[in-house]
Design an enzyme around this catalytic site. Structure first.
Site, PDB file in Angstrom:
ATOM      1  N   CYS C  86      28.279  43.665  41.171  1.00 53.98           N
ATOM      2  CA  CYS C  86      27.839  44.883  40.478  1.00 53.98           C
ATOM      3  C   CYS C  86      26.533  44.617  39.731  1.00 53.98           C
ATOM      4  O   CYS C  86      25.505  44.391  40.354  1.00 53.98           O
ATOM      5  CB  CYS C  86      28.960  45.391  39.572  1.00 53.98           C
ATOM      6  N   HIS C 203      33.989  45.566  43.255  1.00 54.12           N
ATOM      7  CA  HIS C 203      34.509  44.550  42.337  1.00 54.12           C
ATOM      8  C   HIS C 203      35.697  43.797  42.924  1.00 54.12           C
ATOM      9  O   HIS C 203      36.839  44.213  42.726  1.00 54.12           O
ATOM     10  CB  HIS C 203      34.966  45.222  41.043  1.00 54.12           C
ATOM     11  N   GLU C 205      36.976  41.187  41.837  1.00 48.89           N
ATOM     12  CA  GLU C 205      37.792  40.637  40.749  1.00 48.89           C
ATOM     13  C   GLU C 205      38.758  41.679  40.195  1.00 48.89           C
ATOM     14  O   GLU C 205      39.680  41.342  39.455  1.00 48.89           O
ATOM     15  CB  GLU C 205      36.889  40.072  39.640  1.00 48.89           C
TER      16      GLU C 205
END
Ligand SMILES: Nc1ncnc2c1ncn2[C@@H]1O[C@H](COP(=O)(O)OP(=O)(O)O)[C@@H](O)[C@H]1O
Ligand SMILES: [Mg+2]
Lengths: 86, 750, 237, 86
Positions: C86, C203, C205
């Protein structure tokens, strides 16, 4: 006829400009110690069709007031330039 | 010419009171300080005696009202700090910055307590979206929250939005922040220890916001707002993010004695409150305050409401270490004064004394008023409304379709999709259902949170409406499997100087208090926003309840959507013919009228306990509160949010529905009341067929009505019922979903 | 393997990257402050999401001057792994470690939601555990993810397999409707020629645990670990 | 001496400008049908200290190149104006 209105919208003096402050700090960190203050604004280049300069200016003025600038915190100014045909 | 006190918004009696306190006439600066601190916004002078009714004690309450935020014990050595606050008036003038600085303010309230902010919610009210101004306000507010909250890295995990013409000209922007703090490290806003240095940290002080929040929010809102425009402030979320990290790093040390954010009334409020709470005094020199502008006088420095600033009271001898921490984060920290023990707030400019007043006289000796209250006359008319005047409609499908596209009932994804609701990876029930759930990393526990407040009910019966706001918020939290633990609130009203408004105010508080007692949820804090009126037209009384609940085991969390086909749909609670104040009635008549649905708090508790027990026993596979739009809308929502995932999912918004449902509602009631009535204390749950008896047993032992309605499956939403058992609704779920899902975007997307 | 999560002023997904690396994948992981000038002990540098310097001026623009980011350039040149997520991707573009630039989303709105991604290249350290063409469910949350590169650069990217992830629909088709931000050629993530620097807007994560709704992002991290364990040889998962 | 550099940063022609498109659409929705195209850029007003115009210009040029504009998608131009003392 075609015109280009170049509208500048800046925060009013006294209104905090976080973006300007941060850019100013970054410039000084990069070694540009001569930088005193930075203010960041918007510039809009608007191509408009119109026969008469005064009338076009009045319309652009209205656009600024109604949409492009937020009179609560911003001020605007603009210049009108006649575009070369084609 | 106006009298001296009038210029600062005080009365002659209040001025006399100042003279009594000081034993002399105040100078201009001193008078300015009183004007601000004794404004309604800062002093709560019209609301204080009523707010005292709230039950605020409880075993789990680590910090009740009075500090910057309330704190609840959530186990594992942790406290949950949370608070709700309004930023209505600034948002009406400049929606983006008004909402953004609202977020900034509430977040500061939370980390002031030593807590790491973990999530935000927003409760919004606007006029109807057919007016361009309201669309502008709504999209501006949403992007302001998005711009500020996302930048801070705080997930905005829920909220609510209603559109009603009563908010035309008076939008409401209430924001809630939650934070976590180790129980033994709660920081208080207290200036203790004579000689301890006082720092101001963060942004520099400018002329912005002088007479901002406090005065704007303490006056009737009219054309003169125009000239207050320079009072609008621009938020700097980046600065705030640095401030959060720096302050939290500071809290890891033992250098800090107390801390307070600089919100409304700026330095004046922070200094007098911290000294007032500690019973100490404070001395400061305004010349030491870092400025953004030249030539500011002491009055301007003391009253500036520049954002992103904090007041930190530090242990003597730690000054340099404190400075270093702020320096690391690129922030200025200036020592501006020290704590004294004489109870006085002493302000100097370059050493010269410019003001000297008892600190506590500013912060808690403002006059307290018990102004007249009177029941408004309109209630005679609205409560006499008879639903039988309204013919039963020919058919129900188009009404359901219409309701699902009403901006009050449509999917709110256009709004919450602009918020980063996942950052920090704690959100394990996403927005879109009843309440959001956050996990507490490193434990099995979770926190559920919801905001609620149906102002139409409050308008029609403020006592009942207040109670319903609490009950509904609790119900939302219960639907995730969490036990309601406590509330914060924001009370948005018209002018307290009007007896009918104050009567509503009092009634709402009484209703809320009653429900809080019944449901065991203490009030840990809140905020009052008065003067929400334009040209003498007040908004509906609008209390907003921010409810938090606790889950001991997050693996048992529950969501609203159906979990595949073949489950039995059960209604906990019962349907009553109640259409007063409903969205359906507003859509049909254009009026907010009738009596709101009844609330039986014993029944409410029975239903909630049944739901909690069913979830924790692993029987209940989905649970959804029946709220606005009634049973038909709730059933549709369960379909819209459905999935086939076996695991308890976080309920991803925006996915195409997986299943339909078929139910039959046996009842003598008129079908529109059955489908769209908004009776309280109802939760729609699903269980596996073999588990129905066990759920029924739990319901029986809790005394909650429990009725099997039908079965999930297929692609259609099918409802039969009414006196003749006829087919009322038979529609394709995906088609309904599409219009529900896209309605707000169509109205606001442009 | 030792990982560093670079903390820039304004980073806010640093905690999430740290959590995944340490708690989910089990890597030794440190936060490193952006002023840190020596990151030679780290095998993987993660530049996390957030709003470095408030994203004022341009996303990632001011961050590129941080010593730690300069270190990332050195690590990249040495063949160590660099992952920008990002805002981290935006920083990598601004530093020139990856080609192209980011514009505002076409809608001009910040958008947070789950999207589908197709894995286009599984021959790099970050993706070798995925099957080629696999469709992942993964969240995006950004206001400026509208990737741009000139025609020449785009062609080069495609020719060298540097487009790692594309936005697609559920069936794996890169349609306009599946593109959340107007990004050129539905590009969601790209790598450098060598494949050791990856930038992506979505994302991973945030979707490495089932409790968060998807585990599809986890292999970005486990791939990197396996690659390192195999001493830079790509093993097929 | 004090100077004000007024820097304009615009997206290069040919790079799609989402903000310009959005503003253009909004203007036409408001009834300004004469609006053809809109491009939105940034303007930065930077106060710098410096003795010599050419030297100041060179420094501002460098700031633009290093930080203020991203050459992949943007182009810049600036004007330098001497500020009246005090
Ligand atoms: N302004 C908003 N911001 C964020 N989330 C919102 C907002 N409005 C509604 N939501 C979310 O949409 C969902 C539906 O809201 P609402 O209709 O008020 O639910 P309920 O009637 O169950 O209280 C909830 O998850 C809520 O958190
Ligand atoms: Mg609600």
């Amino acid at each position: 006829m075609m015109w280009e209105a170049c509208v500048q919208v800046m925060l009013k003096p006294g209104v905090l400009d976080p973006q300007g402050e941060t850019v100013g700090k970054a410039l000084r960190t990069l070694g540009y110690d001569e930088v005193q203050t930075v203010r960041v604004g918007k510039v809009l280049k608007i191509k408009v069709e119109g026969a008469d300069q005064a009338a076009v200016a009045a319309r652009v003025e209205e656009m600024c007031r109604r949409l492009l600038a937020n009179p609560v915190i911003e001020q605007y100014s603009f210049q009108l330039v006649k575009e070369s045909e084609g | 010419m106006a009298e001296r006190w009038e210029n600062v918004g005080l009365t002659a009696e209040e001025y006399d009171r100042i003279i009594t306190i000081l034993g002399r006439e105040p100078n201009d600066l001193e008078l300015g300080l009183y004007g601000l601190m004794w404004s309604e916004h800062c002093s709560y002078k019209h609301s204080k005696i009523h707010l005292a009714l709230f039950p605020s004690a409880g075993e789990a309450v680590l910090q009740g009202p009075g500090e910057n935020a309330g704190v609840l014990d959530i186990g594992n050595g942790l406290g949950l700090a949370f608070r709700l606050e309004s930023h209505n008036h600034p948002s009406a003038i400049e929606p983006y910055q008004g909402a953004a600085t609202g977020i900034g303010g509430i977040v500061r309230d939370i980390f002031t307590m030593g807590a790491r902010p973990i999530a935000l919610l927003d409760s919004l009210r606007f006029g109807t979206l057919d007016e361009p101004r309201n669309r502008y306000l709504c999209s501006g507010v949403v992007s302001g929250i998005s711009g500020y909250g996302n930048c801070l890295g705080l997930p905005t995990v829920g909220g609510e939005v209603y559109f009603d013409s009563c908010y035309r000209g008076n939008p409401l922007v209430n924001v809630l922040c939650l934070g976590l703090v180790p129980k033994d490290r709660i920081v208080r806003g207290q200036a203790t220890g004579v000689g301890n240095p006082v720092f101001i940290v963060g942004a520099r002080t400018g002329r912005d916001g002088i007479h901002g929040a406090s005065l704007l929010a303490s006056r009737e809102f009219d054309e003169s707002a125009e000239e207050m425009r320079p009072a609008v402030q621009v938020g700097d979320p980046f600065m705030e993010k640095l401030l959060i990290e720096a302050c939290l790093e500071l809290f890891e040390t033992d250098f800090v004695v107390g801390m307070n954010d600089l919100g409304a009334a700026g330095l004046t409020s922070a200094c007098s409150e911290t000294a007032g709470r500690a019973g100490s005094g404070m001395e400061l020199d305004v010349a030491l305050v870092p400025r953004r502008e030249e030539g500011m006088n002491p009055y301007e420095v003391m009253l500036s409401e520049s954002q992103e600033r904090m007041l930190v009271i530090v242990r003597q001898g730690c000054e340099d270490q404190v400075r270093q921490i702020f320096e690391k984060w690129g922030l200025e920290a200036a020592q501006i004064g020290r704590v004294t023990d004489d109870g006085l707030l002493r302000v100097r400019e370059n050493g010269r004394l410019v003001a000297e007043v008892p600190a506590a006289s500013l912060s808690d000796q403002a006059p307290v008023y018990d102004r007249p209250r009177r029941r408004p006359d309109y209630l005679d008319e609205t409560s006499a409304f008879d639903i039988d005047q309204i013919p039963v409609p020919e058919e129900y499908e188009s009404w359901l379709q219409r309701l699902l596209q009403s901006p009050n009932l449509a999917s709110k994804e256009w709004i919450f999709g602009q918020f980063d609701y996942m950052v920090r990876t704690n959100t394990i029930v996403y927005p879109g259902g009843d309440a959001a759930v956050l996990r507490i990393k490193g434990s099995e526990r979770g926190v559920a949170v919801s905001t609620d407040g149906n102002a139409r009910y409050c308008y029609l019966d403020p006592h009942l409406g207040g109670a319903i706001a609490v009950a509904e918020a609790a119900r939302n939290v219960v639907c995730t499997g969490a036990r309601p633990a406590g509330i914060t609130n924001c009370l948005n009203f018209g002018s307290p100087e009007r007896p009918d408004v104050l009567w509503q105010f009092r009634q709402v508080i009484e209703g809320m208090s009653e429900a809080c007692r019944a449901l065991g949820t203490p009030v840990t804090g809140g905020n009052v926003s008065f003067y929400n009126e334009t040209s003498g037209q007040a908004i509906h009384p609008t209390p907003v309840v921010g409810m938090v609940g606790l889950l001991d085991d997050i693996s048992k969390r529950c969501t609203a959507g159906f979990k595949g086909a073949g489950d039995v749909v059960v209604l906990l609670g019962s349907n009553r013919p109640e259409l007063g104040g409903s969205e359906y009635l507003v859509q049909r008549t254009g009026q907010v009228t009738g009596r709101p649905p009844r609330l039986d708090l014993d029944l409410e508790r029975a239903v909630q306990e049944t739901c909690l027990a069913g979830i924790s026993a692993g029987l209940i596979r989905s649970a959804h509160d029946c709220a606005e739009g009634g049973l038909a809308v709730a059933l549709a929502e369960c379909c819209f949010l459905s999935s086939t995932d076996d695991l308890a999912p976080p309920q991803l918004p925006g996915r195409t529905p997986a299943v339909g449902v078929q139910v039959s509602l046996r009842s003598e009631m008129r079908p529109d009341a059955l489908l769209f009535g908004e009776s309280q204390s109802r939760i729609l749950v699903t269980v596996k067929e073999e588990d129905v008896p066990q759920l029924e047993e739990i319901a029986r032992s809790n005394g909650a009505p429990c009725t099997v309605l039908g079965m999930t499956g297929g692609e259609r939403l099918m409802i039969t019922g009414g006196p003749a058992g006829q087919q009322l609704i038979d529609l394709l779920v995906t088609e309904l979903w599409q219009s529900w899902q896209s309605a707000l975007e169509k109205l606001l997307g442009e | 393997m030792r990982a560093a999560v670079i903390v820039l002023p304004g980073s806010n997904c640093d905690v999430d990257a740290y959590h995944v690396l340490r708690e989910v994948v089990g890597l030794e992981t440190d936060y490193v402050w952006h002023q840190e000038g020596d990151l030679s002990r780290y095998d993987l540098l993660v530049i996390p999401g957030g709003f470095s310097y408030g994203d004022y001026l341009r996303a990632g623009a001011i961050a590129k001057f941080s010593p730690a980011i300069q270190e990332a350039a050195r690590a990249a040149a040495q063949g160590r792994l660099v992952l920008g997520i990002c805002n981290g991707f935006q920083v990598l573009l601004e530093t020139g470690l990856l080609p192209g630039a980011m514009r505002s989303n076409e809608s001009m709105l910040f958008r947070c939601r789950f999207v589908h991604l197709r894995v286009e290249n599984t021959d790099i350290p970050f993706t070798h555990e995925y099957k080629t063409g696999a469709v992942l469910r993964i969240p995006v949350a950004h206001g400026e993810g509208n990737y741009y590169a000139d025609a020449e650069t785009l062609q080069e990217l495609q020719e060298h397999g540097q487009v790692v992830f594309r936005y697609v629909d559920e069936t794996g088709a890169p349609t306009a409707a599946a593109n959340p931000n107007g990004s050129l050629a539905n590009i969601a993530g790209i790598c450098n020629r060598e494949g050791n620097v990856l930038g992506m807007m979505p994302h991973p994560e945030r979707c490495a645990e089932t409790i968060l709704g998807s585990q599809d992002g986890r292999r970005v991290f486990t791939s990197a670990l396996a690659w390192w364990r195999n001493k830079g040889v790509i093993g097929r998962g």
